[in-house]
Design an enzyme around this catalytic site. Structure first.
Site, PDB file in Angstrom:
ATOM      1  N   GLY A  46      46.857  18.465  96.795  1.00 14.82           N
ATOM      2  CA  GLY A  46      47.803  17.815  97.616  1.00 14.82           C
ATOM      3  C   GLY A  46      47.967  18.331  98.818  1.00 14.82           C
ATOM      4  CD  GLN A  51      51.310  21.440 102.443  1.00 11.28           C
ATOM      5  OE1 GLN A  51      50.949  20.484 101.646  1.00 11.28           O
ATOM      6  NE2 GLN A  51      51.102  22.600 101.950  1.00 11.28           N
ATOM      7  CB  CYS A  88      52.152  25.641  98.006  1.00  9.72           C
ATOM      8  SG  CYS A  88      52.556  24.831  99.555  1.00  9.72           S
ATOM      9  CG  LEU A  89      46.329  23.784  99.657  1.00  9.74           C
ATOM     10  CD1 LEU A  89      45.788  22.337 100.590  1.00  9.74           C
ATOM     11  CD2 LEU A  89      45.551  24.792  99.611  1.00  9.74           C
ATOM     12  CG  HIS A 130      53.961  20.959  95.400  1.00  9.48           C
ATOM     13  ND1 HIS A 130      53.952  22.189  95.003  1.00  9.48           N
ATOM     14  CD2 HIS A 130      53.595  20.904  96.647  1.00  9.48           C
ATOM     15  CE1 HIS A 130      53.403  22.930  96.082  1.00  9.48           C
ATOM     16  NE2 HIS A 130      53.128  22.089  97.164  1.00  9.48           N
ATOM     17  CD  GLU A 131      51.586  18.029  98.045  1.00 12.71           C
ATOM     18  OE1 GLU A 131      51.918  18.289  99.380  1.00 12.71           O
ATOM     19  OE2 GLU A 131      50.984  18.907  97.359  1.00 12.71           O
ATOM     20  CG  HIS A 134      55.320  20.059 100.921  1.00 18.53           C
ATOM     21  ND1 HIS A 134      55.573  21.320 101.538  1.00 18.53           N
ATOM     22  CD2 HIS A 134      54.162  20.422  99.930  1.00 18.53           C
ATOM     23  CE1 HIS A 134      54.726  22.276 101.056  1.00 18.53           C
ATOM     24  NE2 HIS A 134      53.835  21.715 100.051  1.00 18.53           N
TER      25      HIS A 134
HETATM   26 ZN    ZN Z   1      52.434  22.515  98.768  1.00 22.58          ZN
END
Ligand code: ZN
Length: 154
Positions: A46, A51, A88-89, A130-131, A134
């Protein structure tokens, strides 16, 4: 399509709230295409607008079943719970245990502005939470129960 730079830990844009998308135009479509390519390139499940440095309520998710695009998403139903490892990226190589609902229903718009609902269980429910967090400037480390030690990460 193009791979965009993923914002990493320490950049305050990760703690900023994203704004509603109001224009469903080619610029949005390019952003969504780029975000999907960037997520796949980074082998993530995701990615949220901030991000990639864009303060707009856009999310892409792919848990291996195809890309899901969410514009202006909100959680309208959440049930059950799961405590699992999450990463998380924007925080590469780190994982922590979080508590998330097991079943989540999201209302969002598609790339053309059409409203739809989508439900997910397990990993997909976790990805939705999670997204969407964000987009509100919340990262999983803000809600983590405990971070995993390097020995616990295989
Ligand atoms: Zn993330």
């Amino acid at each position: 399509m193009a791979i965009r730079n993923i914002v990493k830990d320490g950049d305050e844009i990760l703690h900023k709230k994203c704004r509603e998308v109001v224009k469903f135009d080619e610029r949005l479509w390019t952003l969504l295409d780029d975000m999907a390519e960037t997520m796949h390139d980074a082998e993530g499940v995701g990615l949220a607008g901030n991000q990639v440095g864009v303060l707009r309520k856009v999310v892409v998710i792919d848990i291996g079943e195809g890309v899901i695009e969410l514009v202006n998403p909100k959680i309208i139903k959440a049930e059950g719970e799961q405590i699992t490892a999450e990463g998380c990226l924007s925080f590469p190589g780190e994982y922590g245990m979080t508590k998330r609902p097991m079943n989540v229903t999201v209302q969002a718009q598609d790339r053309n502005g059409k409203t739809f609902e989508i439900s997910g269980e397990g990993l997909l429910a976790k990805a939705f939470c999670h997204e969407i967090d964000h987009l509100d400037g919340i990262v999983y480390k803000d809600i983590v129960i405990r971070m995993l030690s390097p020995e616990e990460i295989e």
